[in-house]
Scaffold this motif. Structure first.
Motif, PDB file in Angstrom:
ATOM      1  N   ARG A 133      -9.671  16.930  16.943  1.00 28.73           N
ATOM      2  CA  ARG A 133      -8.572  17.894  17.096  1.00 28.73           C
ATOM      3  C   ARG A 133      -8.526  18.336  18.551  1.00 28.73           C
ATOM      4  NH1 ARG A 133      -7.526  19.705  11.724  1.00 28.73           N
ATOM      5  NH2 ARG A 133      -9.309  19.351  10.319  1.00 28.73           N
ATOM      6  N   LYS A 134      -7.330  18.333  19.109  1.00 29.01           N
ATOM      7  CA  LYS A 134      -7.161  18.720  20.499  1.00 29.01           C
ATOM      8  C   LYS A 134      -5.895  19.555  20.666  1.00 29.01           C
ATOM      9  CE  LYS A 134      -9.476  14.574  22.314  1.00 29.01           C
ATOM     10  NZ  LYS A 134     -10.646  15.235  22.875  1.00 29.01           N
ATOM     11  N   GLY A 135      -5.854  20.331  21.738  1.00 35.80           N
ATOM     12  CA  GLY A 135      -4.658  21.057  22.123  1.00 35.80           C
ATOM     13  C   GLY A 135      -4.106  21.964  21.044  1.00 35.80           C
ATOM     14  N   GLU A 136      -2.838  21.763  20.704  1.00 35.28           N
ATOM     15  CA  GLU A 136      -2.149  22.625  19.751  1.00 35.28           C
ATOM     16  C   GLU A 136      -2.773  22.599  18.358  1.00 35.28           C
ATOM     17  OE1 GLU A 136       0.282  24.914  20.209  1.00 35.28           O
ATOM     18  OE2 GLU A 136      -0.214  24.523  22.314  1.00 35.28           O
ATOM     19  N   ALA A 137      -3.541  21.564  18.069  1.00 29.37           N
ATOM     20  CA  ALA A 137      -4.230  21.508  16.774  1.00 29.37           C
ATOM     21  C   ALA A 137      -5.281  22.607  16.668  1.00 29.37           C
ATOM     22  CB  ALA A 137      -4.882  20.146  16.576  1.00 29.37           C
ATOM     23  N   LEU A 138      -5.591  23.244  17.808  1.00 28.65           N
ATOM     24  CA  LEU A 138      -6.564  24.335  17.841  1.00 28.65           C
ATOM     25  C   LEU A 138      -5.906  25.658  18.220  1.00 28.65           C
ATOM     26  CD1 LEU A 138      -9.512  22.426  19.559  1.00 28.65           C
ATOM     27  CD2 LEU A 138      -9.242  22.940  17.129  1.00 28.65           C
ATOM     28  N   ALA A 139      -4.597  25.758  18.010  1.00 27.44           N
ATOM     29  CA  ALA A 139      -3.895  27.025  18.212  1.00 27.44           C
ATOM     30  C   ALA A 139      -4.400  28.046  17.197  1.00 27.44           C
ATOM     31  CB  ALA A 139      -2.395  26.823  18.065  1.00 27.44           C
ATOM     32  N   GLU A 140      -4.192  29.320  17.479  1.00 33.61           N
ATOM     33  CA  GLU A 140      -4.753  30.366  16.618  1.00 33.61           C
ATOM     34  C   GLU A 140      -4.311  30.235  15.165  1.00 33.61           C
ATOM     35  OE1 GLU A 140      -4.571  35.208  16.092  1.00 33.61           O
ATOM     36  OE2 GLU A 140      -4.625  34.390  18.133  1.00 33.61           O
ATOM     37  N   ASP A 141      -3.025  30.013  14.929  1.00 30.81           N
ATOM     38  CA  ASP A 141      -2.551  29.903  13.544  1.00 30.81           C
ATOM     39  C   ASP A 141      -3.175  28.709  12.833  1.00 30.81           C
ATOM     40  OD1 ASP A 141      -1.033  32.173  13.799  1.00 30.81           O
ATOM     41  OD2 ASP A 141       0.867  31.102  14.138  1.00 30.81           O
ATOM     42  N   GLU A 142      -3.385  27.619  13.564  1.00 33.01           N
ATOM     43  CA  GLU A 142      -4.042  26.447  12.975  1.00 33.01           C
ATOM     44  C   GLU A 142      -5.496  26.791  12.621  1.00 33.01           C
ATOM     45  OE1 GLU A 142      -2.647  23.557  12.213  1.00 33.01           O
ATOM     46  OE2 GLU A 142      -0.705  24.182  12.997  1.00 33.01           O
ATOM     47  N   LEU A 143      -6.139  27.527  13.477  1.00 33.61           N
ATOM     48  CA  LEU A 143      -7.524  27.928  13.213  1.00 33.61           C
ATOM     49  C   LEU A 143      -7.608  28.859  12.009  1.00 33.61           C
ATOM     50  CD1 LEU A 143      -8.634  28.479  16.908  1.00 33.61           C
ATOM     51  CD2 LEU A 143      -9.495  26.687  15.374  1.00 33.61           C
ATOM     52  N   VAL A 144      -6.626  29.730  11.865  1.00 32.22           N
ATOM     53  CA  VAL A 144      -6.600  30.621  10.704  1.00 32.22           C
ATOM     54  C   VAL A 144      -6.436  29.803   9.425  1.00 32.22           C
ATOM     55  CG1 VAL A 144      -5.277  32.420   9.532  1.00 32.22           C
ATOM     56  CG2 VAL A 144      -5.776  32.633  11.972  1.00 32.22           C
ATOM     57  N   ASP A 145      -5.574  28.796   9.458  1.00 34.63           N
ATOM     58  CA  ASP A 145      -5.404  27.932   8.282  1.00 34.63           C
ATOM     59  C   ASP A 145      -6.700  27.216   7.932  1.00 34.63           C
ATOM     60  OD1 ASP A 145      -2.764  28.663   8.003  1.00 34.63           O
ATOM     61  OD2 ASP A 145      -1.960  26.892   9.026  1.00 34.63           O
ATOM     62  N   MET A 146      -7.391  26.731   8.947  1.00 39.02           N
ATOM     63  CA  MET A 146      -8.671  26.053   8.700  1.00 39.02           C
ATOM     64  C   MET A 146      -9.720  27.035   8.182  1.00 39.02           C
ATOM     65  SD  MET A 146      -9.198  23.180  11.679  1.00 39.02           S
ATOM     66  CE  MET A 146      -8.270  23.921  13.028  1.00 39.02           C
ATOM     67  N   ALA A 147      -9.690  28.256   8.708  1.00 39.71           N
ATOM     68  CA  ALA A 147     -10.624  29.273   8.231  1.00 39.71           C
ATOM     69  C   ALA A 147     -10.377  29.572   6.760  1.00 39.71           C
ATOM     70  CB  ALA A 147     -10.489  30.548   9.067  1.00 39.71           C
ATOM     71  N   ARG A 148      -9.122  29.676   6.384  1.00 38.21           N
ATOM     72  CA  ARG A 148      -8.777  29.918   4.970  1.00 38.21           C
ATOM     73  C   ARG A 148      -9.314  28.782   4.098  1.00 38.21           C
ATOM     74  NH1 ARG A 148      -3.790  29.955   5.608  1.00 38.21           N
ATOM     75  NH2 ARG A 148      -3.383  32.200   5.726  1.00 38.21           N
ATOM     76  N   ALA A 149      -9.094  27.550   4.550  1.00 39.80           N
ATOM     77  CA  ALA A 149      -9.575  26.389   3.792  1.00 39.80           C
ATOM     78  C   ALA A 149     -11.099  26.337   3.737  1.00 39.80           C
ATOM     79  CB  ALA A 149      -9.032  25.102   4.413  1.00 39.80           C
ATOM     80  N   SER A 150     -11.751  26.964   4.711  1.00 41.58           N
ATOM     81  CA  SER A 150     -13.215  26.962   4.783  1.00 41.58           C
ATOM     82  C   SER A 150     -13.855  28.112   4.012  1.00 41.58           C
ATOM     83  CB  SER A 150     -13.665  27.023   6.249  1.00 41.58           C
ATOM     84  OG  SER A 150     -13.155  25.936   6.985  1.00 41.58           O
ATOM     85  N   GLY A 151     -13.022  28.929   3.364  1.00 44.81           N
ATOM     86  CA  GLY A 151     -13.552  29.995   2.528  1.00 44.81           C
ATOM     87  C   GLY A 151     -13.686  31.336   3.200  1.00 44.81           C
ATOM     88  N   VAL A 152     -13.126  31.497   4.423  1.00 44.29           N
ATOM     89  CA  VAL A 152     -13.131  32.804   5.077  1.00 44.29           C
ATOM     90  C   VAL A 152     -12.156  33.700   4.313  1.00 44.29           C
ATOM     91  CG1 VAL A 152     -12.581  34.068   7.184  1.00 44.29           C
ATOM     92  CG2 VAL A 152     -13.740  31.840   7.321  1.00 44.29           C
ATOM     93  N   ARG A 153     -12.630  34.828   3.815  1.00 46.25           N
ATOM     94  CA  ARG A 153     -11.818  35.666   2.925  1.00 46.25           C
ATOM     95  C   ARG A 153     -10.952  36.680   3.680  1.00 46.25           C
ATOM     96  NH1 ARG A 153     -12.915  35.171  -2.374  1.00 46.25           N
ATOM     97  NH2 ARG A 153     -14.791  34.031  -2.986  1.00 46.25           N
ATOM     98  N   ASP A 154     -11.526  37.347   4.651  1.00 47.49           N
ATOM     99  CA  ASP A 154     -10.789  38.399   5.363  1.00 47.49           C
ATOM    100  C   ASP A 154     -10.215  37.797   6.642  1.00 47.49           C
ATOM    101  OD1 ASP A 154      -9.865  40.615   6.729  1.00 47.49           O
ATOM    102  OD2 ASP A 154     -11.547  41.892   6.133  1.00 47.49           O
ATOM    103  N   LEU A 155      -8.995  37.300   6.563  1.00 41.69           N
ATOM    104  CA  LEU A 155      -8.389  36.615   7.703  1.00 41.69           C
ATOM    105  C   LEU A 155      -7.978  37.590   8.802  1.00 41.69           C
ATOM    106  CD1 LEU A 155      -6.315  33.928   5.787  1.00 41.69           C
ATOM    107  CD2 LEU A 155      -8.516  33.647   6.943  1.00 41.69           C
TER     108      LEU A 155
END
Length: 264
Positions: free
Chosen positions: A173-195
């Motif tokens: 993953r590079k560039g825009e794939a690591l934008a904040e909203d993309e990271l939040v989506d990945m965090a959600r998929a990773s089980g982070v509860r309090d976004l």
């Protein structure tokens, strides 16, 4: 992989502490420089369809030198944090072997290590209590890498560091794939509860301090490319074949087992 030079203002306490073992650091810089060249050659061979690492790539095959080994032991004591509840570590705090990894989330070879080698090391050595893995965010590819690193630290504040770490490395993953909203989506998929907390932590001073601590440590050692590793203080560079890491871990465990008898 591109090289990076430390900022002129890097004077944080972790680097000052490492200065106390200047001879060790000088040795590690030299070994890492050799290992980087070997690692790149091995990676290029693998990408070209050839397999197998040169004999020199395996740390366990280095001729034993007691003075050099003492330097590696000293370095291991300085860099293996063994902190209680460290969310960026996996394995027993008192494991005889500690592997410290310096990595960037935009580094494709770091991803290769995570996908191909790390699961085998965890299954064979971490689960058996022999190995502890400690991750360091060593960002060399700019703002996108730093954002991803802060996100991984933020996930760790909710006990989901390794889940997001593995998701980030599931593919390159590079560039825009690591934008904040993309990271939040990945965090959600990773089980982070309090976004909401995740977004706050990602931008926090705590995240900045954690990244700076890791970077200062890496720069103090002369790390110039990712991934770079220390296995009980012995340098390994690049996404070497799994058997290279396995041999290094087993050799380190064997040396650690001899220490009590040697001290009697």
């Amino acid at each position: 992989m591109p090289k990076s030079t430390p900022p002129a203002a890097t004077t944080a306490s972790p680097t000052r502490k490492l200065a106390a073992v200047g001879a060790v650091i000088a040795l590690v810089v030299a070994v890492l420089a050799i290992a980087v060249a070997v690692g790149k050659a091995v990676e290029e061979d693998r990408d070209g369809g050839r397999t197998g690492a040169p004999e020199a790539a395996a740390p366990g095959r280095v001729q034993e030198d007691p003075a050099q080994q003492k330097m590696f032991d000293d370095l291991a004591r300085k860099t293996s944090r063994r902190e209680d509840g460290d969310p960026l570590a996996v394995g027993k705090k008192d494991a005889p072997v500690v592997l410290v990894e310096y990595a960037d989330y935009q580094c494709s070879f770091c991803g290769r290590f995570t996908r191909e080698t790390q699961p085998e090391l965890i299954k064979k050595y971490v689960d058996a209590g022999t190995l502890r893995i400690e991750f360091r965010n060593f960002t060399i590819y700019g703002a996108d890498s730093e954002r991803a690193a802060r996100a991984s630290w933020a996930a760790g504040q909710q006990g989901r560091f390794w889940q997001l770490h593995d998701e980030l490395y599931a593919k390159t993953r590079k560039g825009e794939a690591l934008a904040e909203d993309e990271l939040v989506d990945m965090a959600r998929a990773s089980g982070v509860r309090d976004l909401g907390k995740f977004r706050t932590d990602l931008k926090s001073a705590g995240a900045e301090r954690a990244l700076k601590r890791d970077q200062d440590e890496g720069y103090g050692l002369g790390v110039q490319s990712t991934p770079s590793f220390l296995i009980n203080g012995r340098p390994v560079s690049g996404a070497q074949p799994t058997e290279v890491f396995a041999e290094a871990v087993e050799d380190a465990a064997a040396r650690a087992a001899k220490k009590p008898a040697a001290g009697k």
